[in-house]
Design a protein around this motif. Structure first.
Motif, PDB file in Angstrom:
ATOM      1  N   THR A  41       0.831  -1.208   0.000  1.00 37.46           N
ATOM      2  CA  THR A  41       0.000   0.000   0.000  1.00 37.46           C
ATOM      3  C   THR A  41       0.863   1.255   0.000  1.00 37.46           C
ATOM      4  OG1 THR A  41      -1.729  -1.181   1.204  1.00 37.46           O
ATOM      5  CG2 THR A  41      -1.834   1.223   1.248  1.00 37.46           C
ATOM      6  N   PHE A  42       1.937   1.225   0.780  1.00 35.54           N
ATOM      7  CA  PHE A  42       2.849   2.371   0.841  1.00 35.54           C
ATOM      8  C   PHE A  42       3.495   2.641  -0.524  1.00 35.54           C
ATOM      9  CE2 PHE A  42       7.300   3.712   1.302  1.00 35.54           C
ATOM     10  CZ  PHE A  42       7.116   4.978   1.833  1.00 35.54           C
ATOM     11  N   ILE A  43       3.944   1.554  -1.190  1.00 36.01           N
ATOM     12  CA  ILE A  43       4.616   1.716  -2.485  1.00 36.01           C
ATOM     13  C   ILE A  43       3.648   2.273  -3.531  1.00 36.01           C
ATOM     14  CG2 ILE A  43       5.710   0.466  -4.388  1.00 36.01           C
ATOM     15  CD1 ILE A  43       6.840  -1.467  -2.263  1.00 36.01           C
ATOM     16  N   ILE A  44       2.462   1.683  -3.628  1.00 36.33           N
ATOM     17  CA  ILE A  44       1.489   2.131  -4.631  1.00 36.33           C
ATOM     18  C   ILE A  44       1.039   3.561  -4.344  1.00 36.33           C
ATOM     19  CG2 ILE A  44      -0.785   1.682  -5.641  1.00 36.33           C
ATOM     20  CD1 ILE A  44       1.380  -0.320  -6.418  1.00 36.33           C
ATOM     21  N   THR A  45       0.848   3.899  -3.072  1.00 37.51           N
ATOM     22  CA  THR A  45       0.429   5.259  -2.704  1.00 37.51           C
ATOM     23  C   THR A  45       1.498   6.270  -3.096  1.00 37.51           C
ATOM     24  OG1 THR A  45      -0.856   4.389  -0.855  1.00 37.51           O
ATOM     25  CG2 THR A  45      -0.321   6.730  -0.809  1.00 37.51           C
ATOM     26  N   LYS A  58      -9.312  16.479 -10.846  1.00 35.78           N
ATOM     27  CA  LYS A  58      -9.709  17.836 -10.451  1.00 35.78           C
ATOM     28  C   LYS A  58      -9.632  18.051  -8.946  1.00 35.78           C
ATOM     29  CE  LYS A  58     -12.860  18.310 -14.384  1.00 35.78           C
ATOM     30  NZ  LYS A  58     -14.274  18.547 -14.798  1.00 35.78           N
ATOM     31  N   GLU A  59      -9.588  16.938  -8.172  1.00 32.85           N
ATOM     32  CA  GLU A  59      -9.551  17.051  -6.711  1.00 32.85           C
ATOM     33  C   GLU A  59      -8.171  16.667  -6.194  1.00 32.85           C
ATOM     34  OE1 GLU A  59     -12.630  14.846  -4.880  1.00 32.85           O
ATOM     35  OE2 GLU A  59     -14.255  15.798  -6.021  1.00 32.85           O
ATOM     36  N   GLN A  60      -7.627  17.523  -5.321  1.00 30.17           N
ATOM     37  CA  GLN A  60      -6.336  17.238  -4.706  1.00 30.17           C
ATOM     38  C   GLN A  60      -6.557  16.318  -3.510  1.00 30.17           C
ATOM     39  OE1 GLN A  60      -3.371  18.208  -5.867  1.00 30.17           O
ATOM     40  NE2 GLN A  60      -2.327  17.033  -4.269  1.00 30.17           N
ATOM     41  N   MET A  61      -5.872  15.135  -3.484  1.00 29.98           N
ATOM     42  CA  MET A  61      -6.044  14.145  -2.421  1.00 29.98           C
ATOM     43  C   MET A  61      -4.793  14.115  -1.548  1.00 29.98           C
ATOM     44  SD  MET A  61      -6.853  10.071  -2.815  1.00 29.98           S
ATOM     45  CE  MET A  61      -8.188  10.418  -3.940  1.00 29.98           C
ATOM     46  N   SER A  62      -4.981  14.135  -0.230  1.00 29.01           N
ATOM     47  CA  SER A  62      -3.848  14.069   0.698  1.00 29.01           C
ATOM     48  C   SER A  62      -3.201  12.691   0.646  1.00 29.01           C
ATOM     49  CB  SER A  62      -4.310  14.373   2.122  1.00 29.01           C
ATOM     50  OG  SER A  62      -5.151  13.336   2.594  1.00 29.01           O
ATOM     51  N   TYR A  63      -1.967  12.629   1.148  1.00 29.70           N
ATOM     52  CA  TYR A  63      -1.254  11.337   1.144  1.00 29.70           C
ATOM     53  C   TYR A  63      -2.000  10.307   1.989  1.00 29.70           C
ATOM     54  CZ  TYR A  63       2.549   7.966   1.240  1.00 29.70           C
ATOM     55  OH  TYR A  63       3.291   6.823   1.100  1.00 29.70           O
ATOM     56  N   TYR A  67      -3.466   6.866   0.708  1.00 23.58           N
ATOM     57  CA  TYR A  67      -3.055   5.596   1.342  1.00 23.58           C
ATOM     58  C   TYR A  67      -4.286   4.758   1.686  1.00 23.58           C
ATOM     59  CZ  TYR A  67      -0.274   2.433   4.230  1.00 23.58           C
ATOM     60  OH  TYR A  67       0.349   1.326   4.744  1.00 23.58           O
ATOM     61  N   TRP A  68      -5.297   5.426   2.221  1.00 25.25           N
ATOM     62  CA  TRP A  68      -6.534   4.720   2.589  1.00 25.25           C
ATOM     63  C   TRP A  68      -7.230   4.129   1.361  1.00 25.25           C
ATOM     64  CZ3 TRP A  68      -8.837   2.520   6.466  1.00 25.25           C
ATOM     65  CH2 TRP A  68     -10.199   2.243   6.393  1.00 25.25           C
ATOM     66  N   GLN A  69      -7.264   4.898   0.272  1.00 23.16           N
ATOM     67  CA  GLN A  69      -7.899   4.417  -0.950  1.00 23.16           C
ATOM     68  C   GLN A  69      -7.189   3.170  -1.483  1.00 23.16           C
ATOM     69  OE1 GLN A  69     -10.583   5.330  -2.606  1.00 23.16           O
ATOM     70  NE2 GLN A  69     -11.164   7.093  -1.359  1.00 23.16           N
ATOM     71  N   VAL A  70      -5.856   3.181  -1.490  1.00 25.08           N
ATOM     72  CA  VAL A  70      -5.097   2.023  -1.978  1.00 25.08           C
ATOM     73  C   VAL A  70      -5.314   0.818  -1.068  1.00 25.08           C
ATOM     74  CG1 VAL A  70      -2.790   1.120  -2.478  1.00 25.08           C
ATOM     75  CG2 VAL A  70      -3.367   3.480  -3.094  1.00 25.08           C
ATOM     76  N   PHE A  71      -5.304   1.075   0.231  1.00 24.95           N
ATOM     77  CA  PHE A  71      -5.490  -0.027   1.191  1.00 24.95           C
ATOM     78  C   PHE A  71      -6.857  -0.673   1.005  1.00 24.95           C
ATOM     79  CE2 PHE A  71      -6.531  -1.730   5.439  1.00 24.95           C
ATOM     80  CZ  PHE A  71      -5.463  -2.611   5.584  1.00 24.95           C
ATOM     81  N   MET A  72      -7.875   0.131   0.678  1.00 23.99           N
ATOM     82  CA  MET A  72      -9.207  -0.414   0.444  1.00 23.99           C
ATOM     83  C   MET A  72      -9.211  -1.328  -0.777  1.00 23.99           C
ATOM     84  SD  MET A  72     -11.429   0.407   2.751  1.00 23.99           S
ATOM     85  CE  MET A  72     -10.051   0.018   3.849  1.00 23.99           C
ATOM     86  N   THR A  94      -2.547  -3.439  -9.574  1.00 21.59           N
ATOM     87  CA  THR A  94      -1.485  -4.088  -8.791  1.00 21.59           C
ATOM     88  C   THR A  94      -1.943  -4.423  -7.372  1.00 21.59           C
ATOM     89  OG1 THR A  94       0.208  -2.986 -10.106  1.00 21.59           O
ATOM     90  CG2 THR A  94       0.879  -3.900  -7.965  1.00 21.59           C
ATOM     91  N   PRO A  95      -2.430  -3.420  -6.583  1.00 18.89           N
ATOM     92  CA  PRO A  95      -2.911  -3.793  -5.238  1.00 18.89           C
ATOM     93  C   PRO A  95      -4.114  -4.731  -5.275  1.00 18.89           C
ATOM     94  CG  PRO A  95      -3.506  -1.528  -5.744  1.00 18.89           C
ATOM     95  CD  PRO A  95      -2.550  -1.960  -6.812  1.00 18.89           C
TER      96      PRO A  95
END
Length: 643
Positions: A41-45, A58-63, A67-72, A94-95
């Motif tokens: 998750t860390f690598i993909i994020t 169009k939307e700025q997403m925080s790290y 991270y949460w989106q990839v983990f899901m 990949t994830p």
């Protein structure tokens, strides 16, 4: 730069550590999968943030949000299906793929672990945390009647439990118990698989908190040494409870013969009560053989369904006599005294004084709510109904036929000699006279009886018909339990029993029959015979074991009742006590028995002698005010020293 040899060594070390990790249990594997998922998750994020690959450009997403989106996507592979940004879709593949592997592996690990846990539970190896429970060590057909009796004995207890430890599969034990035991009335039966002589296995059943421990002999009759080792394991267990007067174990152990009796008593000491099954069966067989109907008395007495023997504090009787105690209760029968020293006296003299600390030995339906004694009101004793003439029963010579032979045979012959008068005869018919002679040599000389032999098949009607049946007083059929399988031995007994019943009717003989069965299920087949054809089996041993497990003090009472030199049950003609064909209460019968230095405990009505629903006419501990009209053939049941 590593050399090829160093590289191979490092690779082997990695494989070794990986193998250890993989076999180290569920938790290390779960931790590895979790670390793998978090690292992925860390690598993909990091890649997504660095290359600005987001679900919605169009939307700025925080790290942290990325991270949460990839983990899901790692733990929920379906979340990619509704995405419209192709760069995001490709990155999340990949994830998603690795998530399928991770979660599949996790599910497989959990499933495997659950199956292992269920397998252990099926093996019955988990620790029992019960308290005040009864532990049964070993497995045999006796377990089922023992459980039946303990269900009745603990019917008034809220949390009663039996724990069984045996070298048998737990599921098999549970299935057999479920099949043969009906309503348990709230009593729980917990089965565990283990060796009763293994100290670690004994820890499973929590002996330290048990109220009683029962050691049963398996059905192969080769178990005495094993049971002695089990007693040793219990009493010398390093984790046993403190050996004080208050914490002594109540161990009831069965042995087949007396060969190991002394060593077992040395090991068990005051904590052990032994039941020598061959000896007990032999003594009851002889008593029953010589007194038709006595078997029904023992069945009623030893079954928790009916009256039982209890010890009752005699504080209110201090300074009074045994005679006073006999008439103090309406629905309790006093049969003896236990001195403060522990000495048991059944049927003591009427004038025996009761001292402080003594206990009454009584017959009662239950000991939870015993009534207060009535020492004031006079008793309605009808002296005019008591037989005036002091009729004495004459002991005649006996001619007893024993059919078949087993390990109990020699003890039975010896016990018969203790009961009959000089000049009595025993004829033994067996298919192996050599074994009979060898067994009898060990007990020679035999008192009072002349023993003769005849070789032949006990199930052969022609051979049975050639015997002097008209001269016989009693017949005893012994099972070939030592030389034949159970069902084959019982089949021979059944055929022999049916032939004898028919021959008796044809020739108008007067002999009584007592027969021994091995399998309790075959008793139903034998019930076509009359009640004096009593079926002796391990059932009686089971009843005694259950009684002793609930009250160890009964040991000395049973020893007295089964001893030819002690006080025993007798069924004597009613006319030697009271006038026939007259209504009489049991206070009067009690008085009549006292005049003969006996204790009356009940009666047998001849009219119901063939009726199992009426306990074959047996009534123990009757209401003393109730009146009964005795007729010829009725019997008074007494505890006496002799006929």
């Amino acid at each position: 730069m590593l050399s090829k040899k160093q590289y191979q060594k490092l690779l082997r070390r990695f494989q070794y550590e990986f193998d250890n990790l993989m076999t180290g249990g569920l938790m290390p594997l779960v931790i590895i999968l979790a670390l793998f998922a978090l690292t992925l998750t860390f690598i993909i994020t990091t890649i997504g943030v660095f290359f600005y690959v987001q679900e919605d450009p169009k939307e700025q997403m925080s790290y942290l949000e990325a991270y949460w989106q990839v983990f899901m996507h790692v733990i929920d592979q379906g979340t990619i299906t509704d995405k419209k940004n192709w760069s995001f879709r490709l990155l999340m593949l990949t994830p998603t793929f690795f998530g399928i592997f991770t979660m599949g592996t996790l599910v497989a690990l959990i499933t495997t672990r659950v199956n292992i846990i269920l397998g252990k539970l099926r093996k019955g190896r988990s620790i029992v945390l019960e308290e005040n429970h009864t532990v049964i060590l070993g497995w045999s057909s006796k377990i089922f009647p023992i459980i039946h009796e303990l269900i009745k004995a603990n019917a008034n207890q809220k949390r009663s439990c039996i724990v069984i430890l045996a070298n048998k599969d737990k599921i098999e034990m549970q299935d057999e118990i479920k099949q043969k035991i009906g309503d348990r009335q709230g009593l729980r039966v917990v089965c565990r698989t283990g060796n009763p002589i293994d100290l670690d296995d004994l820890d499973i059943v929590n002996l330290q908190e048990a109220k009683a421990v029962i050691v049963v002999s398996p059905d192969d009759n080769l178990s005495d040494t094993q049971n002695v080792k089990t007693i040793l394991a219990i009493t010398n267990h390093p984790k046993r409870r403190p050996k004080t007067d208050e914490n002594l174990y109540n161990i009831v152990a069965e042995l087949q013969t007396e060969n190991n009796k002394e060593i077992a008593n040395i090991i068990g000491g005051d904590e052990l009560t032994l039941v020598i099954s061959n000896e007990v069966i032999a003594r009851i067989a002889v008593q029953t053989c010589l007194q038709a109907g006595l078997s029904a008395v023992y069945n009623v007495l030893l079954d928790f369904d009916n009256v039982d023997i209890y010890f009752h504090t005699a504080k209110k009787f201090t300074g009074l006599t045994f005679y006073d105690a006999l008439f103090a209760f309406e629905n309790i029968t006093v049969i003896g005294l236990q001195r403060k020293t522990g000495l048991v006296m059944l049927n003591p003299k009427a004038k025996t004084k009761i001292n402080d600390g003594d206990k009454l030995i009584i017959l009662a339906e239950d000991d939870d709510n015993l009534p207060e004694p009535d020492l004031i009101n006079p008793r309605p004793i009808e002296i005019e109904r008591i037989t005036e003439e002091n009729i004495q029963i004459v002991k005649n010579e006996k001619f007893i036929l024993i059919l078949g032979w087993n390990a109990e045979g020699a003890t039975i012959v010896q016990q018969i000699g203790n009961y009959v008068v000089q000049g009595s005869k025993i004829l033994i018919l067996s298919n192996d006279i050599t074994q009979v002679e060898k067994d009898l040599e060990l007990i020679m000389p035999i008192r009072n009886v002349q023993v003769s032999f005849k070789e032949g098949d006990v199930s052969n009607r022609k051979i049975l018909g050639q015997l002097p049946l008209i001269e016989l007083s009693n017949i005893m059929i012994l099972s070939y339990s030592d030389t034949m399988p159970v069902q084959e031995a019982d089949a021979i007994t059944l055929v022999c029993l049916m032939h004898l019943r028919d021959l008796k009717a044809q020739r108008k003989c007067t002999f009584t029959i007592v027969s021994e069965m091995l399998d309790l299920k075959n008793r139903t087949l034998a019930e076509v015979a009359k009640p004096d054809d009593f079926i002796i089996s391990d059932h009686i041993i089971s009843l005694i074991i259950a009684q002793l497990s609930e009250n160890r003090e009964l040991k000395v009472v049973f020893e007295e009742l089964f001893d030819s030199q002690g006080a025993e049950f007798y069924l004597k003609p009613a006319e030697i006590y009271v006038n026939l064909n007259q209504d009489v209460n049991f206070y009067t019968v009690t008085q009549a028995a006292i005049q003969r230095e006996e204790v009356a405990v009940g009666y047998r009505i001849r009219e119901y002698a063939d009726n199992p629903e009426k306990n074959y006419g047996i009534v123990l501990n009757p209401q003393k005010h109730n009146k009964v009209k005795f007729v010829e053939g009725d019997r008074i049941i007494v505890i006496a020293q002799d006929l």
